[in-house]
Design an enzyme around this catalytic site. Structure first.
Site, mmCIF file in Angstrom:
data_model
loop_
_atom_site.group_PDB
_atom_site.id
_atom_site.type_symbol
_atom_site.label_atom_id
_atom_site.label_comp_id
_atom_site.label_asym_id
_atom_site.label_seq_id
_atom_site.Cartn_x
_atom_site.Cartn_y
_atom_site.Cartn_z
ATOM 1 C CG ASP A 13 29.970 47.314 16.100
ATOM 2 O OD1 ASP A 13 29.232 46.588 15.654
ATOM 3 O OD2 ASP A 13 29.943 48.721 15.409
ATOM 4 C CE LYS A 16 25.480 42.969 19.255
ATOM 5 N NZ LYS A 16 26.474 43.944 19.298
ATOM 6 N N GLY A 17 28.747 38.652 18.592
ATOM 7 C CA GLY A 17 28.901 37.430 17.755
ATOM 8 C C GLY A 17 29.892 36.495 18.200
ATOM 9 N N GLY A 40 26.510 43.487 12.375
ATOM 10 C CA GLY A 40 27.506 42.928 11.698
ATOM 11 C C GLY A 40 28.155 42.281 12.812
ATOM 12 C CG HIS A 41 26.539 40.051 15.135
ATOM 13 N ND1 HIS A 41 25.249 39.353 16.064
ATOM 14 C CD2 HIS A 41 26.144 41.331 15.597
ATOM 15 C CE1 HIS A 41 24.663 40.359 16.324
ATOM 16 N NE2 HIS A 41 25.116 41.272 15.931
ATOM 17 C CB THR A 128 23.186 50.454 8.511
ATOM 18 O OG1 THR A 128 21.816 50.146 8.701
ATOM 19 C CG2 THR A 128 24.056 50.465 10.122
ATOM 20 N NE ARG A 142 -2.072 49.226 13.470
ATOM 21 C CZ ARG A 142 -3.037 49.875 14.106
ATOM 22 N NH1 ARG A 142 -3.661 49.446 14.907
ATOM 23 N NH2 ARG A 142 -2.833 50.933 14.110
ATOM 24 C CD GLN A 223 20.855 46.481 15.966
ATOM 25 O OE1 GLN A 223 19.857 45.889 16.346
ATOM 26 N NE2 GLN A 223 21.367 46.406 14.802
ATOM 27 C CB THR A 304 26.984 46.569 8.939
ATOM 28 O OG1 THR A 304 26.659 45.411 9.710
ATOM 29 C CG2 THR A 304 26.050 46.848 7.887
ATOM 30 N NE ARG A 307 28.412 53.794 9.124
ATOM 31 C CZ ARG A 307 27.255 54.487 9.634
ATOM 32 N NH1 ARG A 307 26.778 55.519 9.714
ATOM 33 N NH2 ARG A 307 26.495 53.331 10.277
ATOM 34 C CE LYS A 335 38.168 44.815 19.564
ATOM 35 N NZ LYS A 335 37.550 45.421 18.160
ATOM 36 N N GLY A 419 41.036 38.011 22.298
ATOM 37 C CA GLY A 419 41.144 38.010 21.096
ATOM 38 C C GLY A 419 40.107 37.799 20.306
HETATM 39 P P1 GDP Z 1 29.353 42.793 17.479
HETATM 40 O O1 GDP Z 1 28.524 43.359 16.436
HETATM 41 O O2 GDP Z 1 29.118 42.846 18.892
HETATM 42 O O3 GDP Z 1 29.240 40.800 17.327
HETATM 43 O O4 GDP Z 1 30.760 43.006 17.227
HETATM 44 P P2 GDP Z 1 31.662 43.426 15.859
HETATM 45 O O5 GDP Z 1 31.888 42.069 15.283
HETATM 46 O O6 GDP Z 1 30.784 44.254 14.897
HETATM 47 O O7 GDP Z 1 32.843 43.984 16.224
HETATM 48 C C1 GDP Z 1 33.913 43.333 17.235
HETATM 49 C C2 GDP Z 1 35.283 43.325 16.246
HETATM 50 O O8 GDP Z 1 36.139 43.047 17.455
HETATM 51 C C3 GDP Z 1 35.432 42.259 15.426
HETATM 52 O O9 GDP Z 1 36.229 42.568 14.426
HETATM 53 C C4 GDP Z 1 35.938 40.988 16.152
HETATM 54 O O10 GDP Z 1 36.702 40.174 15.464
HETATM 55 C C5 GDP Z 1 37.032 41.919 17.106
HETATM 56 N N1 GDP Z 1 36.882 41.060 18.408
HETATM 57 C C6 GDP Z 1 36.005 40.641 19.345
HETATM 58 N N2 GDP Z 1 36.453 40.085 20.622
HETATM 59 C C7 GDP Z 1 37.588 40.659 20.630
HETATM 60 C C8 GDP Z 1 38.946 40.580 21.322
HETATM 61 O O11 GDP Z 1 38.482 40.200 22.641
HETATM 62 N N3 GDP Z 1 40.031 40.865 20.981
HETATM 63 C C9 GDP Z 1 40.355 41.484 19.819
HETATM 64 N N4 GDP Z 1 41.531 41.784 19.422
HETATM 65 N N5 GDP Z 1 39.182 41.654 18.626
HETATM 66 C C10 GDP Z 1 37.936 41.163 19.088
HETATM 67 P P1 IMO Z 2 25.798 45.388 15.808
HETATM 68 O O1 IMO Z 2 24.745 44.093 16.135
HETATM 69 C C1 IMO Z 2 26.753 49.354 15.611
HETATM 70 C C2 IMO Z 2 23.658 52.241 14.544
HETATM 71 C C3 IMO Z 2 23.839 52.986 13.190
HETATM 72 C C4 IMO Z 2 23.317 54.455 13.711
HETATM 73 C C5 IMO Z 2 22.157 53.749 14.263
HETATM 74 C C6 IMO Z 2 20.775 53.832 13.627
HETATM 75 O O2 IMO Z 2 26.724 44.845 14.925
HETATM 76 O O3 IMO Z 2 26.126 45.622 17.035
HETATM 77 P P2 IMO Z 2 20.011 51.974 11.931
HETATM 78 O O4 IMO Z 2 20.595 51.375 10.728
HETATM 79 O O5 IMO Z 2 19.722 50.829 12.850
HETATM 80 O O6 IMO Z 2 18.528 52.646 11.771
HETATM 81 O O7 IMO Z 2 20.922 52.937 12.353
HETATM 82 O O8 IMO Z 2 22.490 52.706 14.945
HETATM 83 N N1 IMO Z 2 23.795 50.773 14.444
HETATM 84 C C7 IMO Z 2 24.706 50.140 15.017
HETATM 85 N N2 IMO Z 2 25.914 50.427 15.366
HETATM 86 N N3 IMO Z 2 26.661 48.448 15.699
HETATM 87 C C8 IMO Z 2 25.316 47.868 15.157
HETATM 88 O O9 IMO Z 2 24.978 46.459 15.268
HETATM 89 C C9 IMO Z 2 24.417 48.755 14.894
HETATM 90 N N4 IMO Z 2 23.151 48.611 14.249
HETATM 91 C C10 IMO Z 2 22.855 49.772 14.223
HETATM 92 O O10 IMO Z 2 25.386 53.010 12.917
HETATM 93 O O11 IMO Z 2 24.041 55.081 14.610
HETATM 94 MG MG MG Z 3 28.878 44.640 14.906
#
Ligand code: GDP
Ligand code: IMO
Ligand code: MG
Length: 432
Positions: A13, A16-17, A40-41, A128, A142, A223, A304, A307, A335, A419
């Site tokens: 989180d 990356k997305g 969840g990106h 998750t 396998r 991840q 995703t 939580r 951020k 942002g």
């Molecule tokens: P990912 O899984 O690595 O793609 O990240 P997530 O999407 O799960 O979580 C990143 C959260 O931060 C999302 O709600 C984005 O919209 C938000 N976000 C990403 N970059 C920034 C930033 O530079 N500033 C702010 N305020 N929010 C951001």
């Molecule tokens: P993105 O790509 C944050 C965490 C779960 C749990 C552990 C194992 O959005 O960054 P799993 O379901 O993979 O067996 O759960 O890994 N986890 C993540 N936490 N961002 C993710 O993906 C995650 N993918 C798995 O919360 O702690």
């Molecule tokens: Mg994420």
């Protein structure tokens, strides 16, 4: 060879997305190389706001090819829903390809994941619940089903039948729950195959062609490095290698082809799920409330599972380790704007373990929970940064904070995100 692996540097989180969405217009190809719909990106651009679980975040660019690589585990039902949603938003899906070697999440994987968590009780991992661990386990044992198998009924039936029989023994005898119906499952997955047929292919030649052309290719991680099954806070990890080695393995490019590893780091730390988190702040800490950004669309809530994410200061011990094991040479720090209102910002620069100071994380959870973080304090900037597009226009304190993170991590700065939207981006050093 402009081949860049973009990986999460912390516990997922990191944003990356959002970075991939911004970089995609410069890339000929984006390959998502690992994880499944545990990811969840979040992407915010002119098409809207999206939480992508399986589709690469480069999908919004009109010319970029997007590949779901063979390192990904795919829940076809979730993928089909995601494709329908994107189509409704006017996103062109004709350049989306799915590796026929990617493994498929089956209903028994999801059931097993949830029952295993239930039985772990207080030692639960906080997965998750999407069947990720059991799907990767079956791949290694396998007995996995691959995307290509969905296109050939005979192969699917012959591979699925013995597995369902074995799984049903486990489900009914060990867990005392209902068996998975063989025929219904088979027919459902045949239908998924029909829906996904136009995208499933052997992607090898496609990837090799772009490599031969010296095209810019971006490998999109899911991840984060600290959730890596080898390097992470085991057993509180995911079941795949989300780092740079996994990027090569899961996308089908040789490691020597990767020119740069971009680590995406939040300007602070979050973690969702269980496991050690040395710099975690208690919910009552007023700094945690600032980091949580409650009430905003980017509040720290899992994309995703919904939580709440655990929050803490930037942990440079973990970050440096993450950079070392993955060869991270360039950073995207996201951020930064979340810190805009803090008068003082802390960075963990070492761990105290008894009388000893250590600068590398212990490998066992038993020791990790014993350490005390040692902090350095830096002054905040108390100025909004979201409107800034030039590094040298950032407040001096923000520049100093970023420079200190780079120094501690041991990599140069590439991108700063101020942002959630695509253009809330400061380019410092280009990677392509
Ligand atoms: P990912 O899984 O690595 O793609 O990240 P997530 O999407 O799960 O979580 C990143 C959260 O931060 C999302 O709600 C984005 O919209 C938000 N976000 C990403 N970059 C920034 C930033 O530079 N500033 C702010 N305020 N929010 C951001
Ligand atoms: P993105 O790509 C944050 C965490 C779960 C749990 C552990 C194992 O959005 O960054 P799993 O379901 O993979 O067996 O759960 O890994 N986890 C993540 N936490 N961002 C993710 O993906 C995650 N993918 C798995 O919360 O702690
Ligand atoms: Mg994420």
């Amino acid at each position: 060879m402009p081949l860049v692996a973009l990986i999460g540097g912390q516990w997922g989180d990191e944003g990356k997305g959002r970075i991939v969405d911004w970089m995609a217009s410069r890339a000929a190809m984006v390959i998502r190389y690992g994880g499944g719909n545990n990811a969840g990106h979040t992407v915010v651009n002119k098409f809207g706001t999206f939480k992508l679980h399986l589709v690469p975040s480069g999908i919004f660019d009109p010319t970029t090819m997007n590949i779901i690589g063979h390192g990904v585990v795919i829940d076809p039902k979730v993928l089909i829903e995601e494709l329908d949603m994107l189509r409704e938003h006017g996103v062109d899906l004709s350049r989306l390809y799915i590796s026929d070697r990617a493994h498929i999440i089956m209903p028994y994987h999801i059931i097993q994941d949830r029952l295993q968590e239930r039985d772990r009780g207080d030692n639960k991992i906080g997965t998750t619940g999407r069947g990720i661990g059991p799907a990767y386990a079956d791949k290694m044992s396998r007995i996995g089903i691959r995307a290509g198998d969905l296109l050939d009924q005979e192969t699917l039936l012959s591979r699925l039948k013995p597995v369902v029989e074995e799984k049903n023994q486990i489900l009914t005898r060990l867990y005392g729950v209902k068996a998975v119906p063989m025929t219904e499952t088979f027919l459902a997955y045949v239908r998924y195959g029909v829906r996904l047929m136009e995208h499933i292919t052997n992607v090898h030649s496609m990837v090799q062609r772009e490599l031969a052309r010296d095209s810019a290719i971006l490998l999109e991680g899911a991840q984060g490095a600290l959730l890596d099954v080898d390097y992470g806070t085991y057993p509180y990890v995911t079941s795949s290698p989300p780092g740079a080695a996994g990027a090569a393995q899961g996308s089908g490019v040789g490691p020597s082809r990767i020119r740069s590893v971009m680590g995406v780091f939040k300007a602070y730390s979050t973690r969702v799920g269980e496991g050690p988190f040395p710099t975690e702040l208690s919910d009552e800490d007023p700094n945690a409330e600032v980091l949580r950004q409650s009430g905003t669309p980017w509040a720290e809530v899992g994309a995703t599972t919904g939580r709440p994410r655990r929050l803490g200061w930037f942990d440079a011990v973990m970050a440096r380790y993450s950079a070392e094991v993955n060869g991270i040479d360039i950073l995207a720090i996201t951020k930064l704007d979340v810190l805009d209102t803090l008068p003082t910002i802390k960075i963990c620069i070492a761990y105290r373990m008894g009388d000893e100071l250590i600068d590398t994380p212990p490998s066992s959870v038993a020791n990790l929970v014993k350490i005390e973080p040692v902090y350095e304090e830096m002054p905040g900037w108390l100025t909004p940064t979201t409107g800034i597009r030039d590094f040298y226009r950032l407040p001096m304190q923000a520049q100093a904070y970023l420079a200190r993170l780079c120094e501690l991590i041991g990599a140069r700065l590439g991108i700063v995100s101020v942002g959630p939207e695509r253009d809330h981006t400061i380019l410092v050093n280009d990677v392509f």
